[in-house]
Each structure stands twice: as structure tokens, then as C-alpha cells.
Write a protein that holds these residues in place. Structure first.
Motif, mmCIF file in Angstrom:
data_model
loop_
_atom_site.group_PDB
_atom_site.id
_atom_site.type_symbol
_atom_site.label_atom_id
_atom_site.label_comp_id
_atom_site.label_asym_id
_atom_site.label_seq_id
_atom_site.Cartn_x
_atom_site.Cartn_y
_atom_site.Cartn_z
ATOM 1 N N ALA A 64 9.828 -3.009 -7.889
ATOM 2 C CA ALA A 64 9.074 -3.911 -7.030
ATOM 3 C C ALA A 64 8.734 -5.213 -7.725
ATOM 4 C CB ALA A 64 7.788 -3.233 -6.551
ATOM 5 N N GLY A 65 9.019 -5.330 -8.977
ATOM 6 C CA GLY A 65 8.746 -6.560 -9.710
ATOM 7 C C GLY A 65 9.824 -6.793 -10.739
ATOM 8 N N GLY A 66 9.711 -7.863 -11.481
ATOM 9 C CA GLY A 66 10.752 -8.203 -12.426
ATOM 10 C C GLY A 66 10.612 -7.520 -13.772
ATOM 11 N N VAL A 67 9.520 -6.791 -13.985
ATOM 12 C CA VAL A 67 9.279 -6.158 -15.284
ATOM 13 C C VAL A 67 9.046 -4.664 -15.066
ATOM 14 C CG1 VAL A 67 7.780 -6.118 -17.312
ATOM 15 C CG2 VAL A 67 8.224 -8.287 -16.144
ATOM 16 N N HIS A 104 5.356 6.882 -6.329
ATOM 17 C CA HIS A 104 6.180 7.565 -5.345
ATOM 18 C C HIS A 104 5.650 7.200 -3.966
ATOM 19 C CE1 HIS A 104 7.778 9.663 -8.768
ATOM 20 N NE2 HIS A 104 6.537 9.888 -9.146
ATOM 21 N N LEU A 105 6.493 6.561 -3.187
ATOM 22 C CA LEU A 105 6.041 5.924 -1.953
ATOM 23 C C LEU A 105 6.796 6.471 -0.758
ATOM 24 C CD1 LEU A 105 5.115 2.249 -1.483
ATOM 25 C CD2 LEU A 105 6.810 3.236 0.070
ATOM 26 N N SER A 106 6.059 6.700 0.334
ATOM 27 C CA SER A 106 6.639 7.193 1.580
ATOM 28 C C SER A 106 6.306 6.223 2.711
ATOM 29 C CB SER A 106 6.087 8.577 1.915
ATOM 30 O OG SER A 106 6.550 9.006 3.182
ATOM 31 N N LEU A 107 7.346 5.699 3.364
ATOM 32 C CA LEU A 107 7.159 4.879 4.554
ATOM 33 C C LEU A 107 7.161 5.780 5.779
ATOM 34 C CD1 LEU A 107 9.615 1.906 3.849
ATOM 35 C CD2 LEU A 107 7.128 1.907 3.577
ATOM 36 N N HIS A 163 1.687 -6.176 -2.046
ATOM 37 C CA HIS A 163 2.900 -6.848 -2.525
ATOM 38 C C HIS A 163 4.041 -5.851 -2.689
ATOM 39 C CE1 HIS A 163 5.392 -9.696 -4.797
ATOM 40 N NE2 HIS A 163 5.650 -8.690 -5.606
ATOM 41 N N VAL A 164 3.735 -4.663 -3.202
ATOM 42 C CA VAL A 164 4.768 -3.651 -3.393
ATOM 43 C C VAL A 164 5.380 -3.261 -2.054
ATOM 44 C CG1 VAL A 164 5.203 -1.280 -4.131
ATOM 45 C CG2 VAL A 164 3.749 -2.769 -5.517
ATOM 46 N N VAL A 165 4.537 -3.060 -1.040
ATOM 47 C CA VAL A 165 5.044 -2.685 0.287
ATOM 48 C C VAL A 165 5.922 -3.792 0.851
ATOM 49 C CG1 VAL A 165 4.361 -2.195 2.670
ATOM 50 C CG2 VAL A 165 3.146 -1.104 0.770
ATOM 51 N N GLU A 166 5.495 -5.024 0.718
ATOM 52 C CA GLU A 166 6.295 -6.143 1.225
ATOM 53 C C GLU A 166 7.614 -6.265 0.469
ATOM 54 O OE1 GLU A 166 3.546 -9.403 3.403
ATOM 55 O OE2 GLU A 166 3.734 -9.628 1.226
ATOM 56 N N SER A 167 7.619 -5.920 -0.810
ATOM 57 C CA SER A 167 8.856 -6.000 -1.580
ATOM 58 C C SER A 167 9.901 -5.015 -1.071
ATOM 59 C CB SER A 167 8.575 -5.725 -3.065
ATOM 60 O OG SER A 167 8.336 -4.347 -3.303
ATOM 61 N N LEU A 168 9.462 -3.999 -0.344
ATOM 62 C CA LEU A 168 10.389 -3.049 0.271
ATOM 63 C C LEU A 168 10.914 -3.555 1.609
ATOM 64 C CD1 LEU A 168 8.528 0.317 -0.441
ATOM 65 C CD2 LEU A 168 10.381 -0.728 -1.745
ATOM 66 N N GLY A 169 10.396 -4.713 2.069
ATOM 67 C CA GLY A 169 10.859 -5.302 3.319
ATOM 68 C C GLY A 169 9.925 -5.118 4.492
ATOM 69 N N ALA A 209 -7.179 0.025 -0.051
ATOM 70 C CA ALA A 209 -6.925 -1.324 0.457
ATOM 71 C C ALA A 209 -5.603 -1.858 -0.079
ATOM 72 C CB ALA A 209 -8.069 -2.255 0.044
ATOM 73 N N VAL A 210 -5.095 -2.902 0.577
ATOM 74 C CA VAL A 210 -3.845 -3.526 0.133
ATOM 75 C C VAL A 210 -4.007 -4.166 -1.234
ATOM 76 C CG1 VAL A 210 -2.960 -3.945 2.455
ATOM 77 C CG2 VAL A 210 -4.414 -5.665 1.374
ATOM 78 N N SER A 211 -5.247 -4.440 -1.646
ATOM 79 C CA SER A 211 -5.492 -5.084 -2.940
ATOM 80 C C SER A 211 -5.438 -4.110 -4.118
ATOM 81 C CB SER A 211 -6.863 -5.775 -2.926
ATOM 82 O OG SER A 211 -7.895 -4.841 -2.631
ATOM 83 N N HIS A 212 -5.300 -2.840 -3.824
ATOM 84 C CA HIS A 212 -5.217 -1.827 -4.885
ATOM 85 C C HIS A 212 -3.985 -2.074 -5.760
ATOM 86 C CE1 HIS A 212 -5.219 2.115 -6.837
ATOM 87 N NE2 HIS A 212 -3.958 2.269 -6.468
ATOM 88 N N VAL A 213 -4.160 -1.972 -7.087
ATOM 89 C CA VAL A 213 -3.042 -2.103 -8.023
ATOM 90 C C VAL A 213 -2.602 -0.696 -8.424
ATOM 91 C CG1 VAL A 213 -2.289 -2.975 -10.259
ATOM 92 C CG2 VAL A 213 -3.877 -4.330 -8.864
#
Length: 271
Positions: A22-25, A31-34, A63-69, A86-90
Motif C-alpha cells: 500500500a506504500g512505497g516502503v 490482513h484485509l477483507s473487502l 489511505h490503505v483502503v483507497e490504495s486498493l482502489g 476510524a479512517v485515521s487509524h494507522v
């Protein structure tokens, strides 16, 4: 349909398929489920019940969710290790994340429900106006930044089939239109937002409000055949376009009747 945490899927395995970045590093792997309703936004390889995602250790879950499209306009609850967050969770290493769709009907707080449609949704805009829904629309492509800024300035829900546009940060609110067929688009928007319907009260050309007009006041704006055949008229208070029950009225009446039968009482039921 809202998928409950863990429903219809097994516990994710760190060895299940290769991880997506999800990022460049390289950083923590989660583990994510849509939810099934959201999987079509992702590329086919990411549509499995569970996907291993390598994050950069700093980006938010949004940001991670958006990186999946997946545009965040389509996301409802985010559940991390069984608890809503929340979406702000890291994200941290090893977390399990369930991404749920927005709950329908969707409430838009803080402003009268109004819409802004992009250049590709002209037919939908005219049908919403036919039903008395406030639907602004630009027939020219004014660009994504201007559309997003206008959504924020006018506090309008931006409707679009452009996922990139819906990811712009300056948006006030937005929604993805799931079909490319006007009939289905209209049902999608009415079912999702349940706006108040007041058919025949808006100008389908400019979105202005209509008022009754006597025949004499609009006589000079009518062709001879129309003056001879029709007696009941309305006129837009903004662009002064004149309306009457002409040759296309039966088709428009069918659109109105269908919408009122299915959605006319939806707003009252929510009150």
C-alpha cells in the motif's frame, strides 16, 4: 447488504497469497477483507476474501483502503481486530481489517440534500430534476479540481463514475454511481439517499424552480401549433423556459410514476 465481522470468511492466513504493497516502503503487513459489494473496485487479484497488504507504517487506514482502489465515499464501517475504528487509524503489523460498504439509506448531515453531477451524468441530472430533486450539472467538463471545490463550497453530494474524482480530499461528500444505464442510475441514487420527491417542480434544463404560467403570459414564446393545442403551462423562474404536456409527457409520466411508487414514501418512513 452489510456483512457482519467475520461473516462468510475464514481467519486470514499470513501465507495466503502474496502481499500487496500500500506504500512505497516495506512495513507492517495487515490482513484485509473487502465486503463483496466493494471488491469490484479492486483489481481481480485483490478480490479474494482476505488479502495480505504491506503498509508503509505511517499511512492511515483510509489511505490503505483507497490504495486498493476503493473510494472512501463507498466505505461504511472499518473493523480492526473485531472493533470499529476510524479512517485515521494507522495499521499495525498483524491486524485484521474488515471494510464494509456504506449503509443504505445514507444520511447526509448538516445541509439540505443537494447533488452535483459530473459531465457524464446529464441524463441522470435531468431525471432527478424531473422528480424535483436539486441536481446541479455542468454540460462542459470543468475539471476535477473545480467540481470537487464546488461540491465543498455549495455543500452538494458529488455523483460520479470517476473513482479518481471521488478520492479528491476537498470533496464535501460524494457517491459512486454504479451503473451506466440511466434507469438503474436513478434507482441507485434514490435508494441510497432517499431525497424528497416533488415531481414537475424543477426545470430539467437549468435546475431552477417552476411556477404556473397563464397562456397569455407565455404566448409570444410558443409556436403556433402549441398555442392552438395546449392550455396549461409552467415557466422556469430562472431561465424562463416554458413547459407543457407535450408529445413526450407519457414517457416522462412513466418515469415519475415508477419513482413515486418505489421511493415516494421512503423519506417519510425515515422521519
Amino acid at each position: 447488504m452489510i456483512v457482519e465481522p467475520g461473516a462468510g470468511s475464514e481467519t486470514p492466513s499470513p501465507q495466503a497469497g502474496r502481499a500487496w504493497h500500500a506504500g512505497g516502503v516495506n512495513g507492517p503487513e495487515i490482513h484485509l477483507s473487502l465486503a463483496p459489494e466493494l471488491r469490484f473496485f479492486a483489481v481481480p487479484e485483490r478480490r479474494r476474501p482476505w488479502t495480505a497488504v504491506v503498509t508503509d507504517g505511517a499511512s492511515t487506514l483510509g489511505h490503505v483502503v483507497e490504495s486498493l482502489g476503493v473510494p472512501l465515499t463507498e466505505v461504511g464501517r472499518l473493523v480492526v481486530n473485531g472493533e470499529e475504528t476510524a479512517v485515521s487509524h494507522v495499521p499495525s503489523a498483524g491486524e485484521t481489517v474488515e471494510v464494509h460498504p456504506v449503509v443504505r439509506p445514507q444520511r447526509v448531515p448538516g445541509a439540505p440534500l443537494r447533488f452535483l453531477l459530473d459531465v457524464h451524468l446529464g441524463t441522470l441530472a435531468r431525471r432527478l430534476r424531473l422528480l424535483g430533486v436539486d441536481a446541479a450539472y455542468e454540460s462542459e467538463d470543468i475539471g476535477d479540481p473545480e467540481l470537487a471545490a464546488r461540491s465543498a463550497a455549495q455543500r452538494r453530494v458529488l455523483l460520479s463514475r470517476d473513482r479518481g474524482l471521488l478520492r479528491r480530499r476537498e470533496l464535501w461528500a460524494g457517491a459512486y454511481v454504479y451503473s451506466d444505464r440511466p434507469d438503474e442510475q436513478l434507482r441507485d441514487v434514490l435508494g441510497r439517499f432517499t431525497p424528497s420527491l416533488a415531481p414537475w417542480t424543477r426545470c430539467t434544463a437549468c435546475n431552477g424552480t417552476l411556477e404556473d404560467a397563464d397562456k397569455e403570459s407565455v404566448r409570444e414564446l410558443l409556436q403556433h401549433g402549441t398555442r392552438r393545442t395546449y392550455e396549461v403551462f409552467a415557466r422556469c423562474t430562472v431561465c424562463e423556459r416554458v413547459y407543457w404536456r407535450g408529445a413526450h409527457h407519457a414517457r416522462l409520466e412513466a418515469i415519475v410514476a415508477g419513482a413515486m411508487d418505489e421511493f415516494g414514501d421512503a423519506r417519510a418512513a425515515l422521519s
